[in-house]
Motif scaffolding. Structure first.
Motif, PDB file in Angstrom:
ATOM      1  N   UNK A   1      96.348 -39.469   1.965  1.00  0.00           N
ATOM      2  CA  UNK A   1      95.723 -38.891   3.141  1.00  0.00           C
ATOM      3  C   UNK A   1      94.494 -38.075   2.764  1.00  0.00           C
ATOM      4  N   UNK A   2      94.533 -37.402   1.621  1.00  0.00           N
ATOM      5  CA  UNK A   2      93.399 -36.572   1.202  1.00  0.00           C
ATOM      6  C   UNK A   2      92.150 -37.413   0.971  1.00  0.00           C
ATOM      7  N   UNK A   3      92.319 -38.646   0.551  1.00  0.00           N
ATOM      8  CA  UNK A   3      91.185 -39.525   0.266  1.00  0.00           C
ATOM      9  C   UNK A   3      90.335 -39.788   1.512  1.00  0.00           C
ATOM     10  N   UNK A   4      90.883 -39.607   2.695  1.00  0.00           N
ATOM     11  CA  UNK A   4      90.126 -39.802   3.928  1.00  0.00           C
ATOM     12  C   UNK A   4      89.025 -38.760   4.073  1.00  0.00           C
ATOM     13  N   UNK A   5      89.195 -37.612   3.426  1.00  0.00           N
ATOM     14  CA  UNK A   5      88.327 -36.475   3.655  1.00  0.00           C
ATOM     15  C   UNK A   5      87.398 -36.139   2.492  1.00  0.00           C
ATOM     16  N   UNK A   6      87.495 -36.860   1.389  1.00  0.00           N
ATOM     17  CA  UNK A   6      86.665 -36.528   0.233  1.00  0.00           C
ATOM     18  C   UNK A   6      86.427 -37.752  -0.650  1.00  0.00           C
ATOM     19  N   UNK A   7      85.335 -37.695  -1.389  1.00  0.00           N
ATOM     20  CA  UNK A   7      85.050 -38.719  -2.399  1.00  0.00           C
ATOM     21  C   UNK A   7      85.478 -38.247  -3.784  1.00  0.00           C
TER      22      UNK A   7
ATOM     23  N   UNK B   1      99.935 -43.569  -9.159  1.00  0.00           N
ATOM     24  CA  UNK B   1      98.586 -44.023  -9.493  1.00  0.00           C
ATOM     25  C   UNK B   1      98.141 -45.146  -8.563  1.00  0.00           C
ATOM     26  N   UNK B   2      99.088 -45.889  -8.027  1.00  0.00           N
ATOM     27  CA  UNK B   2      98.746 -46.982  -7.108  1.00  0.00           C
ATOM     28  C   UNK B   2      98.193 -46.455  -5.789  1.00  0.00           C
ATOM     29  N   UNK B   3      98.526 -45.214  -5.431  1.00  0.00           N
ATOM     30  CA  UNK B   3      98.063 -44.653  -4.162  1.00  0.00           C
ATOM     31  C   UNK B   3      97.122 -43.462  -4.361  1.00  0.00           C
ATOM     32  N   UNK B   4      96.675 -43.250  -5.598  1.00  0.00           N
ATOM     33  CA  UNK B   4      95.771 -42.142  -5.891  1.00  0.00           C
ATOM     34  C   UNK B   4      94.842 -42.562  -7.025  1.00  0.00           C
TER      35      UNK B   4
END
Length: 68
Positions: free
Chosen positions: A1-7, A26-29
């Motif tokens: 979810x955090x990936x939606x808000x930052x690069x 690691x598969x989801x981050x």
């Protein structure tokens, strides 16, 4: 979810104690943090810890390579 808000790369940690768990996170981050597992090995194995840690790190590396 955090990936939606930052690069910024996001890694997951806390409680990852097996190669399978590391690969799943690691598969989801962008990475998996296994520091506490290594600290526990140091406490459990003392002078024998480096060998155990080396084997653990190799197993985590192999599990992560399977993701590619």
């Amino acid at each position: 979810a955090a990936k939606k808000y930052t690069d910024i790369p996001c890694a997951v940690g806390f409680g990852i104690s097996s190669p399978e768990q590391a690969a799943a996170m690691a598969a989801v981050s962008d990475g998996a943090i296994i520091g506490s597992a290594i600290v526990k090995m140091c406490a459990a194995y003392g002078d024998g810890a480096p060998e155990k840690i080396g084997k653990f790190a190799a197993a985590v590396k192999a599990a992560l390579r399977e993701l590619k």
